[in-house]
Enzyme design. Structure first.
Site, short mmCIF file in Angstrom:
data_model
loop_
_atom_site.label_atom_id
_atom_site.label_comp_id
_atom_site.label_asym_id
_atom_site.label_seq_id
_atom_site.Cartn_x
_atom_site.Cartn_y
_atom_site.Cartn_z
N ARG A 182 0.82 -1.21 0.00
CA ARG A 182 0.00 0.00 0.00
C ARG A 182 0.86 1.27 0.00
NH1 ARG A 182 -4.95 -1.78 4.02
NH2 ARG A 182 -6.48 -2.09 2.36
N GLY A 242 -6.66 -6.13 0.71
CA GLY A 242 -5.84 -6.40 1.89
C GLY A 242 -5.32 -7.82 2.05
N GLY A 258 -12.31 -4.14 1.32
CA GLY A 258 -13.70 -3.73 1.56
C GLY A 258 -14.20 -2.78 0.49
N LYS A 287 -15.84 -15.18 6.77
CA LYS A 287 -17.27 -15.04 7.03
C LYS A 287 -18.10 -14.78 5.79
CE LYS A 287 -17.93 -12.98 11.39
NZ LYS A 287 -18.03 -11.64 11.99
C1 3PG Z 1 -8.45 -1.76 5.23
O1 3PG Z 1 -7.36 -2.23 5.57
O2 3PG Z 1 -9.45 -2.47 5.10
C2 3PG Z 1 -8.53 -0.31 4.92
O3 3PG Z 1 -7.33 0.33 5.22
C3 3PG Z 1 -9.68 0.29 5.67
O4 3PG Z 1 -9.51 0.06 7.03
P1 3PG Z 1 -10.79 -0.19 7.93
O5 3PG Z 1 -11.44 -1.44 7.43
O6 3PG Z 1 -10.28 -0.31 9.33
O7 3PG Z 1 -11.69 1.00 7.75
#
Ligand code: 3PG
Ligand code: MG
Length: 402
Positions: free
Chosen positions: A38, A359, A383, A203
């Site tokens: 990242r 991620g 996400g 999940k």
């Molecule tokens: C992640 O790693 O999913 C993003 O950086 C967003 O982080 P968060 O899910 O804690 O908002």
């Protein structure tokens, strides 16, 4: 339409203070960064602004601190790594909008870069109270003349540094967000077919929206990871001690029915790697391959089996568009990594667009020794990319249009 980074730079940014929201949320082992993907992905936008003479003020989060400073979530190691990648010193402010931040920004010369301490050390960042969030966004905005949104991994969050600050400063879309959106559009607007999607992770409740939407878009859905046991249970199989979300059984049965009705192929594993306990430090794993419809009562599934890995790989290789999110098993433990490796390997051979979403999956391919350029695209947003594929509006994107 949001202003592009090129347009902003074309207007002239020399001497201007540019606040850049990046997603520098990297995995750490203590203070050691275990995957800097990242940070590397964030460098081009920061560098383009600095090269154009801007005074670049980067803001970012790490982990999920509860609105107050916590040493283990400090961005200090990230500042060091960012400086190495930029080939220039990065001034680090030990707070986000306090005295250190103000002094650090005031000390920047044209073309220099600063990183502010974890934005989530401030309760206003993630507050559900609009006024509290706006007040904090006002403090952030006070540090700069213009805002560049470049943290694709957080654009699905309605947070002060992502959303509210864009309402307070002139703004532009960063190069990373623009590039990620291009790929997301290729996945959703007339993708080349066959279009196959592999979903894993623990999940199913995290993936309901995306499965729902993909049932109308993809040709093939491959399901692995912890969530597969809710699918197997929905088909009437015993899953032993495996992860199971009983409250989702009915929903999953509905998906299986809809897939059958609409001709979308849902591929589930036919074999599973099980053990009698979840892997833990001192215990030597005792993996065993069993049929997916014959998981012993005392066993828990920790990876898809070898026959399933081959079947998944074959389905992916035949596709022209592939999106993958979520490991197929507990890939951190070699005994349960083969399924994830098989899927990653198959993605590297896709003749078309192959996208690793976010991620965990991005960290998984790097941890398993794959190189970034073996894939069409490795997204920095897990996400965020899932919510895009769900068809949801992303607040951090729409706010840039105004
Ligand atoms: C992640 O790693 O999913 C993003 O950086 C967003 O982080 P968060 O899910 O804690 O908002
Ligand atoms: Mg997340």
């Amino acid at each position: 339409m949001a202003k592009t980074l090129d347009q902003l730079i074309g207007e002239g940014v020399a001497g201007r203070r540019v606040l850049v929201r990046s997603d520098l949320n990297v995995p750490l082992d203590g203070t050691t960064i275990t995957d800097d993907g990242r940070i590397r992905a964030s460098v081009p936008t920061i560098k383009a602004l600095a090269d154009a003479g801007a005074r670049v003020v980067v803001t970012a989060h790490l982990g999920r601190p509860k609105g107050a400073p916590e040493e283990r979530y400090s961005l200090a190691p990230v500042a060091t790594r960012l400086g190495e990648l930029l080939g220039a010193d990065v001034a680090f402010a030990t707070d986000t909008v306090g005295e250190s931040a103000r002094e650090t920004v005031a000390g920047l010369a044209d073309g220099q870069v600063a990183l502010l301490e974890n934005v989530r050390f401030n309760a206003g960042e993630t507050s559900k109270d609009d006024a509290e969030r706006k007040a904090f966004a006002g403090q952030l905005a006070g540090l700069a003349d213009v805002f560049v949104s470049d943290g694709f991994g957080v654009v699905h969050r309605k947070q002060a540094s992502v959303y509210d600050v864009a309402q307070l400063l002139p703004h532009a879309m960063g190069g990373l967000v623009a590039a990620e959106l291009d790929v997301m559009k290729r996945l959703t607007e007339s993708p080349e077919r066959p279009y196959a999607v592999a979903l894993g992770g623990s999940k199913v409740s995290d993936k309901l929206g995306v499965i729902d939407n993909l049932l109308g878009k993809a040709d093939t859905l491959l399901i692995g990871g912890g969530m597969v046991f809710t699918f197997l249970a929905a088909q009437g199989h015993q899953v032993g001690q495996s992860l199971l979300e009983e409250d989702q059984l009915e929903t999953v049965q509905g998906y299986l029915q809809r897939a059958a009705d609409t001709g979308v192929e849902i591929v589930l594993p036919t074999d599973i790697v099980v053990d009698t306990a979840f892997p833990s430090g001192d215990r030597t794993p005792q993996p065993q391959v069993v049929a997916a419809d014959a998981i012993p009562a005392d066993a828990l599934g920790l990876d898809i089996g070898p026959a399933s890995g081959e079947a998944f790989a074959a389905a992916l290789k035949g596709a022209r568009t592939v999106f993958w999110n979520g490991p197929m098993g507990v890939f951190e433990v070699p005994a349960f990594a083969a399924g994830t490796r098989a899927v990653a390997q198959a993605l590297t051979t896709v003749d078309g667009l192959s996208v690793v979403g976010g991620g965990d999956s991005a960290a998984a391919v790097r941890a398993l020794g794959f190189a970034d350029d073996q894939f069409g695209h490795i997204s920095t947003g897990g996400g965020a990319s899932l919510e895009y594929l769900e068809g949801k509006e992303l607040p951090g994107i729409t706010v840039l249009d105004n």
